[in-house]
Design a protein around this motif. Structure first.
Motif, PDB file in Angstrom:
ATOM      1  N   LEU B  49       0.836  -1.206   0.000  1.00 40.48           N
ATOM      2  CA  LEU B  49       0.000   0.000   0.000  1.00 40.48           C
ATOM      3  C   LEU B  49       0.871   1.256   0.000  1.00 40.48           C
ATOM      4  CD1 LEU B  49      -2.884  -0.917   2.486  1.00 40.48           C
ATOM      5  CD2 LEU B  49      -3.147  -0.277   0.074  1.00 40.48           C
ATOM      6  N   THR B  50       1.918   1.219   0.813  1.00 41.90           N
ATOM      7  CA  THR B  50       2.793   2.387   0.913  1.00 41.90           C
ATOM      8  C   THR B  50       3.436   2.715  -0.430  1.00 41.90           C
ATOM      9  OG1 THR B  50       3.265   1.854   3.218  1.00 41.90           O
ATOM     10  CG2 THR B  50       4.805   3.331   2.113  1.00 41.90           C
ATOM     11  N   LYS B  51       3.774   1.659  -1.179  1.00 43.45           N
ATOM     12  CA  LYS B  51       4.421   1.885  -2.478  1.00 43.45           C
ATOM     13  C   LYS B  51       3.498   2.577  -3.479  1.00 43.45           C
ATOM     14  CE  LYS B  51       7.716  -1.936  -2.165  1.00 43.45           C
ATOM     15  NZ  LYS B  51       8.085  -3.291  -2.649  1.00 43.45           N
ATOM     16  N   THR B  52       2.181   2.534  -3.238  1.00 42.65           N
ATOM     17  CA  THR B  52       1.246   3.178  -4.179  1.00 42.65           C
ATOM     18  C   THR B  52       0.549   4.381  -3.553  1.00 42.65           C
ATOM     19  OG1 THR B  52      -0.513   1.635  -3.528  1.00 42.65           O
ATOM     20  CG2 THR B  52       0.830   1.024  -5.430  1.00 42.65           C
ATOM     21  N   ASP B  53       0.994   4.792  -2.387  1.00 41.59           N
ATOM     22  CA  ASP B  53       0.363   5.941  -1.725  1.00 41.59           C
ATOM     23  C   ASP B  53       0.396   7.195  -2.596  1.00 41.59           C
ATOM     24  OD1 ASP B  53      -0.493   4.678   0.543  1.00 41.59           O
ATOM     25  OD2 ASP B  53       1.168   5.350   1.816  1.00 41.59           O
ATOM     26  N   TRP B  54       1.452   7.317  -3.404  1.00 44.60           N
ATOM     27  CA  TRP B  54       1.595   8.548  -4.181  1.00 44.60           C
ATOM     28  C   TRP B  54       0.459   8.723  -5.191  1.00 44.60           C
ATOM     29  CZ3 TRP B  54       2.283   8.325  -9.508  1.00 44.60           C
ATOM     30  CH2 TRP B  54       2.603   7.069 -10.038  1.00 44.60           C
ATOM     31  N   HIS B  55      -0.226   7.638  -5.521  1.00 47.59           N
ATOM     32  CA  HIS B  55      -1.368   7.757  -6.440  1.00 47.59           C
ATOM     33  C   HIS B  55      -2.505   8.566  -5.805  1.00 47.59           C
ATOM     34  CE1 HIS B  55      -0.180   4.992  -9.720  1.00 47.59           C
ATOM     35  NE2 HIS B  55       0.516   4.380  -8.772  1.00 47.59           N
ATOM     36  N   GLN B  68      -9.115  -0.094  -7.097  1.00 45.55           N
ATOM     37  CA  GLN B  68      -9.535  -1.465  -6.800  1.00 45.55           C
ATOM     38  C   GLN B  68      -8.383  -2.267  -6.195  1.00 45.55           C
ATOM     39  OE1 GLN B  68     -11.269  -3.593 -10.092  1.00 45.55           O
ATOM     40  NE2 GLN B  68     -11.070  -5.585  -9.071  1.00 45.55           N
ATOM     41  N   TYR B  69      -7.178  -2.099  -6.752  1.00 43.91           N
ATOM     42  CA  TYR B  69      -5.998  -2.821  -6.248  1.00 43.91           C
ATOM     43  C   TYR B  69      -5.747  -2.503  -4.780  1.00 43.91           C
ATOM     44  CZ  TYR B  69      -0.955  -3.668  -5.550  1.00 43.91           C
ATOM     45  OH  TYR B  69       0.266  -4.057  -5.057  1.00 43.91           O
ATOM     46  N   ARG B  70      -5.809  -1.210  -4.458  1.00 40.24           N
ATOM     47  CA  ARG B  70      -5.543  -0.808  -3.083  1.00 40.24           C
ATOM     48  C   ARG B  70      -6.651  -1.303  -2.140  1.00 40.24           C
ATOM     49  NH1 ARG B  70      -2.007   3.164  -1.753  1.00 40.24           N
ATOM     50  NH2 ARG B  70      -3.498   4.250  -0.420  1.00 40.24           N
ATOM     51  N   ALA B  88      -2.586 -19.557   1.600  1.00 35.46           N
ATOM     52  CA  ALA B  88      -3.224 -19.707   0.291  1.00 35.46           C
ATOM     53  C   ALA B  88      -3.675 -18.367  -0.306  1.00 35.46           C
ATOM     54  CB  ALA B  88      -4.430 -20.629   0.422  1.00 35.46           C
ATOM     55  N   VAL B  89      -3.377 -17.281   0.370  1.00 38.44           N
ATOM     56  CA  VAL B  89      -3.814 -15.968  -0.115  1.00 38.44           C
ATOM     57  C   VAL B  89      -3.258 -15.689  -1.509  1.00 38.44           C
ATOM     58  CG1 VAL B  89      -3.199 -13.528   0.152  1.00 38.44           C
ATOM     59  CG2 VAL B  89      -4.334 -14.737   2.008  1.00 38.44           C
ATOM     60  N   VAL B  90      -4.120 -15.171  -2.374  1.00 40.90           N
ATOM     61  CA  VAL B  90      -3.685 -14.764  -3.713  1.00 40.90           C
ATOM     62  C   VAL B  90      -3.585 -13.243  -3.716  1.00 40.90           C
ATOM     63  CG1 VAL B  90      -4.246 -14.722  -6.168  1.00 40.90           C
ATOM     64  CG2 VAL B  90      -4.798 -16.741  -4.784  1.00 40.90           C
ATOM     65  N   TRP B  91      -2.387 -12.748  -3.918  1.00 40.55           N
ATOM     66  CA  TRP B  91      -2.179 -11.303  -3.858  1.00 40.55           C
ATOM     67  C   TRP B  91      -2.693 -10.646  -5.123  1.00 40.55           C
ATOM     68  CZ3 TRP B  91      -0.297  -8.795   0.405  1.00 40.55           C
ATOM     69  CH2 TRP B  91       0.213  -9.594   1.410  1.00 40.55           C
ATOM     70  N   PRO B  92      -3.345  -9.501  -5.017  1.00 35.25           N
ATOM     71  CA  PRO B  92      -3.812  -8.806  -6.227  1.00 35.25           C
ATOM     72  C   PRO B  92      -2.640  -8.303  -7.050  1.00 35.25           C
ATOM     73  CG  PRO B  92      -4.110  -7.411  -4.273  1.00 35.25           C
ATOM     74  CD  PRO B  92      -3.678  -8.769  -3.777  1.00 35.25           C
ATOM     75  N   THR B  93      -2.876  -8.197  -8.358  1.00 34.26           N
ATOM     76  CA  THR B  93      -1.833  -7.743  -9.266  1.00 34.26           C
ATOM     77  C   THR B  93      -1.856  -6.225  -9.376  1.00 34.26           C
ATOM     78  OG1 THR B  93      -2.025  -9.786 -10.552  1.00 34.26           O
ATOM     79  CG2 THR B  93      -0.930  -7.914 -11.620  1.00 34.26           C
ATOM     80  N   LYS B  94      -0.705  -5.629  -9.190  1.00 37.06           N
ATOM     81  CA  LYS B  94      -0.612  -4.175  -9.285  1.00 37.06           C
ATOM     82  C   LYS B  94      -0.861  -3.713 -10.716  1.00 37.06           C
ATOM     83  CE  LYS B  94       2.683  -0.407  -8.527  1.00 37.06           C
ATOM     84  NZ  LYS B  94       4.072  -0.102  -8.165  1.00 37.06           N
TER      85      LYS B  94
END
Lengths: 183, 96
Positions: B49-55, B68-70, B88-94
């Motif tokens: 989340l921190t890596k995309t905060d600038w959006h 949606q990703y965030r 088993a968590v599937v991480w969302p794609t950035k």
């Protein structure tokens, strides 16, 4: 990086052991002790993290510590580059070990080698400091991880004993620790 | 099966008291498996989340895909109750 002249003191080897305890030769002879760890390997299914604890007069190994680390990793499938500061850990009068690595895993080819320093263990008026650099097989991502860690005693005093364990202190492991004094 | 410790490079069999203490530590460690794993997951989630905060800066319009990703990252730990579910968590794609 420690400059100076390391003097070999002893080798401690474990095979299917619950701990490696070093109870001698940590004294005022040297200001710094360097422990070179090779082939440190968890042997039981829960053995995913190595840790340490310290003591002086007793054998409880429940000294309080404060520790933190930075960790980086990358996966065998060319993905997952990561770099982070691990959460700080306060181990307050507990036998819970100070964590040394990060999910080393226990597959047949997994090891966690590293170098561990003990600074000023025999100075009664200061808190003994620790620093270690660990690399290893990262079970979570099937890759490699490295970390720089530091810890200190929460309170001034001398240290003469250190105990290394795996997975919360209860798992079997093997490995070799070569101990040096640095002047 | 008897267990051993290595003290000053001498292999020593654990006493009954030491065996009992290690058994208790093993139970406690296993009991904390979910807490450790979910904490690791939350730590990684927060980093992403921190890596995309600038959006979210005021002079930038966040795309629907990034929104949606965030949100998927924020929702990721919800409903997880077991170690297997965490693993088993599937991480969302950035979004690109």
């Amino acid at each position: 990086m420690i400059l100076g002249s390391p003097t070999y003191i002893a080798t401690h080897t474990a095979s299917s052991a619950t701990s490696i305890e070093i109870t001698s030769n940590i004294d005022s002879t040297y200001d710094t002790y360097m422990l070179v760890m090779t082939d440190m390997k968890p042997e039981s299914t829960v053995g995913q993290k190595f840790g340490f604890n310290t003591d002086h007069a007793g054998t409880s190994y429940n000294n309080p510590h404060c520790s933190t680390n930075i960790m980086w990793s990358y996966n065998d499938d060319d993905s997952g580059a990561d770099f982070s500061q691990g959460a700080g850990v306060l181990s307050d009068n507990s036998t819970t070990p100070v964590e040394m690595g990060h999910g080393v895993g226990n597959t047949s080819y997994a090891i966690q080698p590293g170098i561990f320093y003990i600074f000023d263990p025999s100075t009664a008026t200061t808190e003994t400091q620790y620093m270690w650099h660990i690399t290893g097989y990262y079970a979570t991502g099937d890759g490699t991880f490295g970390c720089w860690n530091n810890a200190k005693e929460n309170g001034a005093g001398t240290i003469s004993k250190i105990k290394f364990t795996a997975a919360g202190g209860s798992a079997l492991f093997s490995g070799t620790i070569d101990m040096y004094g640095v002047s | 099966m008897a267990r051993f410790k290595v003290v000053d490079n001498v292999r020593i069999q654990l006493t009954d008291a030491e065996e009992a203490e290690l058994d208790a530590q093993a139970v406690a460690y296993e009991a904390g498996a979910f807490d450790r794993d979910i904490a690791d997951l939350r730590e990684k989630r927060t980093r992403l989340l921190t890596k995309t905060d600038w959006h979210g800066l005021s002079d930038i319009t966040m795309s629907a895909a990034m929104t949606q990703y965030r949100q998927e990252l924020r929702d990721l730990p919800s409903g997880l109750t077991t170690v297997d579910e965490v693993k088993a968590v599937v991480w969302p794609t950035k979004p690109a």
